[in-house]
Design a protein around this motif. Structure first.
Motif, PDB file in Angstrom:
ATOM      1  N   PRO A 141       0.825  -1.211   0.000  1.00 39.23           N
ATOM      2  CA  PRO A 141       0.000   0.000   0.000  1.00 39.23           C
ATOM      3  C   PRO A 141       0.858   1.260   0.000  1.00 39.23           C
ATOM      4  O   PRO A 141       2.083   1.202   0.189  1.00 39.23           O
ATOM      5  N   PHE A 142       0.211   2.400  -0.226  1.00 38.55           N
ATOM      6  CA  PHE A 142       0.834   3.715  -0.075  1.00 38.55           C
ATOM      7  C   PHE A 142       2.012   3.934  -1.019  1.00 38.55           C
ATOM      8  O   PHE A 142       3.061   4.456  -0.624  1.00 38.55           O
ATOM      9  N   VAL A 143       1.858   3.537  -2.278  1.00 35.74           N
ATOM     10  CA  VAL A 143       2.914   3.756  -3.273  1.00 35.74           C
ATOM     11  C   VAL A 143       2.568   5.035  -4.052  1.00 35.74           C
ATOM     12  O   VAL A 143       1.724   5.023  -4.946  1.00 35.74           O
ATOM     13  N   SER A 144       3.215   6.115  -3.708  1.00 33.06           N
ATOM     14  CA  SER A 144       2.882   7.417  -4.291  1.00 33.06           C
ATOM     15  C   SER A 144       3.159   7.455  -5.779  1.00 33.06           C
ATOM     16  O   SER A 144       4.131   6.877  -6.260  1.00 33.06           O
ATOM     17  N   ILE A 145       2.286   8.140  -6.503  1.00 32.88           N
ATOM     18  CA  ILE A 145       2.363   8.408  -7.934  1.00 32.88           C
ATOM     19  C   ILE A 145       2.480   7.128  -8.769  1.00 32.88           C
ATOM     20  O   ILE A 145       2.915   7.149  -9.927  1.00 32.88           O
ATOM     21  N   VAL A 146       2.028   6.011  -8.211  1.00 25.02           N
ATOM     22  CA  VAL A 146       2.198   4.703  -8.867  1.00 25.02           C
ATOM     23  C   VAL A 146       1.505   4.646 -10.222  1.00 25.02           C
ATOM     24  O   VAL A 146       1.961   3.947 -11.134  1.00 25.02           O
ATOM     25  N   GLU A 147       0.413   5.366 -10.376  1.00 22.64           N
ATOM     26  CA  GLU A 147      -0.329   5.330 -11.644  1.00 22.64           C
ATOM     27  C   GLU A 147       0.521   5.775 -12.825  1.00 22.64           C
ATOM     28  O   GLU A 147       0.318   5.329 -13.960  1.00 22.64           O
ATOM     29  N   TYR A 148       1.481   6.648 -12.577  1.00 26.80           N
ATOM     30  CA  TYR A 148       2.288   7.218 -13.656  1.00 26.80           C
ATOM     31  C   TYR A 148       3.662   6.544 -13.785  1.00 26.80           C
ATOM     32  O   TYR A 148       4.497   6.988 -14.577  1.00 26.80           O
ATOM     33  N   SER A 149       3.888   5.495 -13.046  1.00 29.41           N
ATOM     34  CA  SER A 149       5.220   4.915 -12.957  1.00 29.41           C
ATOM     35  C   SER A 149       5.618   4.141 -14.209  1.00 29.41           C
ATOM     36  O   SER A 149       4.783   3.587 -14.928  1.00 29.41           O
ATOM     37  N   ASP A 150       6.928   4.080 -14.427  1.00 29.28           N
ATOM     38  CA  ASP A 150       7.527   3.198 -15.439  1.00 29.28           C
ATOM     39  C   ASP A 150       8.076   1.934 -14.792  1.00 29.28           C
ATOM     40  O   ASP A 150       8.043   0.856 -15.382  1.00 29.28           O
ATOM     41  N   TRP A 151       8.599   2.094 -13.571  1.00 32.61           N
ATOM     42  CA  TRP A 151       9.170   0.992 -12.809  1.00 32.61           C
ATOM     43  C   TRP A 151       8.787   1.167 -11.344  1.00 32.61           C
ATOM     44  O   TRP A 151       8.457   2.280 -10.907  1.00 32.61           O
ATOM     45  N   ALA A 152       8.879   0.068 -10.603  1.00 29.88           N
ATOM     46  CA  ALA A 152       8.701   0.124  -9.152  1.00 29.88           C
ATOM     47  C   ALA A 152       9.833  -0.635  -8.483  1.00 29.88           C
ATOM     48  O   ALA A 152      10.299  -1.664  -8.990  1.00 29.88           O
ATOM     49  N   LEU A 153      10.279  -0.111  -7.361  1.00 31.65           N
ATOM     50  CA  LEU A 153      11.277  -0.773  -6.536  1.00 31.65           C
ATOM     51  C   LEU A 153      10.557  -1.208  -5.261  1.00 31.65           C
ATOM     52  O   LEU A 153      10.147  -0.366  -4.451  1.00 31.65           O
ATOM     53  N   VAL A 154      10.362  -2.519  -5.110  1.00 33.44           N
ATOM     54  CA  VAL A 154       9.576  -3.031  -3.991  1.00 33.44           C
ATOM     55  C   VAL A 154      10.444  -3.908  -3.094  1.00 33.44           C
ATOM     56  O   VAL A 154      11.427  -4.503  -3.541  1.00 33.44           O
ATOM     57  N   CYS A 155      10.062  -3.975  -1.823  1.00 34.05           N
ATOM     58  CA  CYS A 155      10.827  -4.722  -0.842  1.00 34.05           C
ATOM     59  C   CYS A 155      10.097  -6.015  -0.474  1.00 34.05           C
ATOM     60  O   CYS A 155       8.874  -6.012  -0.273  1.00 34.05           O
ATOM     61  N   ALA A 156      10.846  -7.090  -0.406  1.00 39.85           N
ATOM     62  CA  ALA A 156      10.281  -8.396  -0.066  1.00 39.85           C
ATOM     63  C   ALA A 156      11.306  -9.199   0.720  1.00 39.85           C
ATOM     64  O   ALA A 156      12.506  -8.921   0.679  1.00 39.85           O
ATOM     65  N   MET A 157      10.820 -10.188   1.428  1.00 42.78           N
ATOM     66  CA  MET A 157      11.695 -11.057   2.209  1.00 42.78           C
ATOM     67  C   MET A 157      12.141 -12.246   1.366  1.00 42.78           C
ATOM     68  O   MET A 157      11.337 -12.861   0.659  1.00 42.78           O
ATOM     69  N   VAL A 158      13.429 -12.543   1.446  1.00 41.82           N
ATOM     70  CA  VAL A 158      13.974 -13.705   0.742  1.00 41.82           C
ATOM     71  C   VAL A 158      14.559 -14.669   1.775  1.00 41.82           C
ATOM     72  O   VAL A 158      15.016 -14.243   2.844  1.00 41.82           O
ATOM     73  N   PRO A 159      14.548 -15.954   1.493  1.00 38.18           N
ATOM     74  CA  PRO A 159      15.109 -16.918   2.445  1.00 38.18           C
ATOM     75  C   PRO A 159      16.583 -16.649   2.693  1.00 38.18           C
ATOM     76  O   PRO A 159      17.334 -16.293   1.782  1.00 38.18           O
ATOM     77  N   GLY A 160      17.000 -16.785   3.958  1.00 37.52           N
ATOM     78  CA  GLY A 160      18.402 -16.588   4.310  1.00 37.52           C
ATOM     79  C   GLY A 160      18.935 -17.782   5.071  1.00 37.52           C
ATOM     80  O   GLY A 160      18.187 -18.678   5.464  1.00 37.52           O
ATOM     81  N   ALA A 161      20.232 -17.802   5.305  1.00 37.38           N
ATOM     82  CA  ALA A 161      20.854 -18.923   6.004  1.00 37.38           C
ATOM     83  C   ALA A 161      20.299 -19.073   7.414  1.00 37.38           C
ATOM     84  O   ALA A 161      20.011 -20.186   7.879  1.00 37.38           O
ATOM     85  N   ASP A 162      20.134 -17.957   8.104  1.00 36.88           N
ATOM     86  CA  ASP A 162      19.618 -17.994   9.477  1.00 36.88           C
ATOM     87  C   ASP A 162      18.153 -17.577   9.551  1.00 36.88           C
ATOM     88  O   ASP A 162      17.354 -18.179  10.261  1.00 36.88           O
ATOM     89  N   ARG A 163      17.821 -16.526   8.806  1.00 34.92           N
ATOM     90  CA  ARG A 163      16.455 -16.008   8.820  1.00 34.92           C
ATOM     91  C   ARG A 163      16.220 -15.236   7.526  1.00 34.92           C
ATOM     92  O   ARG A 163      17.181 -14.860   6.838  1.00 34.92           O
ATOM     93  N   PRO A 164      14.970 -14.991   7.167  1.00 34.97           N
ATOM     94  CA  PRO A 164      14.691 -14.240   5.933  1.00 34.97           C
ATOM     95  C   PRO A 164      15.310 -12.846   5.975  1.00 34.97           C
ATOM     96  O   PRO A 164      15.421 -12.226   7.042  1.00 34.97           O
ATOM     97  N   GLN A 165      15.722 -12.356   4.818  1.00 34.14           N
ATOM     98  CA  GLN A 165      16.357 -11.050   4.698  1.00 34.14           C
ATOM     99  C   GLN A 165      15.575 -10.172   3.729  1.00 34.14           C
ATOM    100  O   GLN A 165      15.058 -10.662   2.720  1.00 34.14           O
ATOM    101  N   PRO A 166      15.476  -8.865   4.005  1.00 29.56           N
ATOM    102  CA  PRO A 166      14.767  -7.965   3.084  1.00 29.56           C
ATOM    103  C   PRO A 166      15.627  -7.605   1.875  1.00 29.56           C
ATOM    104  O   PRO A 166      16.801  -7.247   2.033  1.00 29.56           O
ATOM    105  N   TRP A 167      15.053  -7.719   0.711  1.00 28.30           N
ATOM    106  CA  TRP A 167      15.703  -7.344  -0.532  1.00 28.30           C
ATOM    107  C   TRP A 167      14.791  -6.400  -1.306  1.00 28.30           C
ATOM    108  O   TRP A 167      13.560  -6.412  -1.133  1.00 28.30           O
ATOM    109  N   PHE A 168      15.398  -5.601  -2.186  1.00 31.24           N
ATOM    110  CA  PHE A 168      14.635  -4.755  -3.101  1.00 31.24           C
ATOM    111  C   PHE A 168      14.696  -5.343  -4.510  1.00 31.24           C
ATOM    112  O   PHE A 168      15.734  -5.862  -4.932  1.00 31.24           O
TER     113      PHE A 168
END
Length: 371
Positions: A132-159
């Motif tokens: 939610p809350f992605v400003s000006i998204v309607e006019y975007s060409d690209w988006a940079l979003v953050c998500a969790m990826v599996p890690g050796a010890d615990r999930p890590q946030p990636w863009f």
């Protein structure tokens, strides 16, 4: 191409003319968005090898604030457009090549909270999530979003960088302030993202950009992240002061609504204090920018930058409150810009990146540790 401030002045009139409609429509007018991009906000921090300016944080403050004096939503979108260009410079080289293959003015939006999930697969990830809350998204060409990826010890946030044709938008932006930002919800459903379009949040946090050639790509995120959100609030407070001052000046000159001699001092003090608070907040934000522009930001300065941005936002809201509460019932009319500046200042300053408690704890811990 003219410098950013000169080019921005050409957008100010257009943004002012469309500010009321932006509120009603809950999005900026396409011409305003085009003006923001053409002025150079999208390319402000883009590496020079793609035609960008790789410019300074200081050079962004006044252009954003000037826009905020007439339309805080426009200033917010312009500021974030620049900030997301800087963050995209942390992608691997092949990802940068893809995002800026058409030039440095790609409009990149962002979702900074790790609300998605990324599952590793051959050559990249399968990415899903709702942001939610992605400003000006309607006019975007690209988006940079953050998500969790599996890690050796615990999930890590990636863009992850995803092109416009891979995500859909849900109309969810119904809010008290900042209505024109069109900050709707971005949704991805099992989208493949190649390896070259992902980077760890830690690399952005530490200022470890790929093939960095400019200082702006080596600054730790926390040192400057608050600037993107606080400078539009500076514009809101300046706009509120500009709307309030002639109204009081008229009262001070006499007429049926003249201010009595007894009350005159109170209004003069309100004016002086609000302007002083605005000036003080601007000085704090300018120091944050100057320190970042000098490079090699020390750990204590990193946390101080976050503290200063949050403190500046609080100070600017206080100034705007002071003006609004002394303006009387007239200021509450829908067609009075003062009430819009007041609502927008509060809405912008509520962003998680401007919370003083979090910033204060990090700064105090560093200060008390003596480093």
């Amino acid at each position: 191409m003219p410098d950013l401030l000169t080019a921005t002045r050409d957008v100010v009139e257009l943004a002012a003319k469309n500010a009321a409609d932006a509120e009603t429509n809950r999005r900026l007018d396409p011409e305003v968005v085009r003006g923001v991009v053409e002025a150079g906000f999208a390319r402000h921090f883009v590496p020079t090898r793609f035609g960008g300016r790789a410019a300074t944080f200081t050079g962004l403050i006044e252009p954003v604030a000037v826009l905020g004096e007439v339309c805080v939503s426009t200033a917010w979108c312009a500021s974030l457009t620049a900030a997301l260009g800087r963050m995209t410079a942390y992608l691997p080289g092949e990802g940068q090549d893809e995002v800026w293959s058409g030039g440095p003015d790609a409009l990149i939006v962002g979702a900074l909270m790790p609300l998605g999930r990324a599952e590793p697969t051959d050559g990249g990830w399968r990415l899903s999530g709702s942001w939610p809350f992605v400003s000006i998204v309607e006019y975007s060409d690209w988006a940079l979003v953050c998500a969790m990826v599996p890690g050796a010890d615990r999930p890590q946030p990636w863009f992850f960088a995803v092109p416009r044709d891979t995500y859909r938008i849900a109309d969810t932006w119904h809010t008290m302030g900042m209505r024109g930002t069109g900050s709707n919800t971005l949704i991805l459903d099992d989208v493949f993202v190649p390896t070259g379009r992902g980077c760890s949040r830690e690399s952005i946090a530490s200022g470890d950009a790929v093939a960095a050639e400019a200082i702006c790509h080596t600054v730790p995120m926390r040192a400057v992240n608050g600037l993107a959100f606080a400078v539009p609030v500076l514009g809101a407070a300046r706009g509120a002061a500009a709307a309030w001052t002639p109204w009081v000046a008229e009262k001070l000159t006499g007429g049926p609504n003249a201010i009595s001699a007894l009350d005159r001092g109170a209004y003069e003090q309100t004016l002086a204090r609000a302007h002083g608070e605005i000036d003080a907040a601007q000085l704090l934000l300018e120091r944050v920018a100057r320190v970042a522009d000098a490079g090699n930001v020390a750990p204590l300065a990193v946390t101080r930058g976050s503290r200063d941005c949050a403190l500046a936002a609080e100070t600017l809201v206080a100034a705007t409150d002071r003006l609004f509460t002394t303006a009387g019932t007239r200021a509450q009319a829908e067609n009075n810009p003062l009430q819009r500046f007041w609502r927008d200042a509060h809405a912008a300053a509520s962003h998680i990146g401007l919370q003083f408690g979090t910033a204060a704890s990090a700064y105090a811990a560093r200060l008390l540790a003596g480093r």
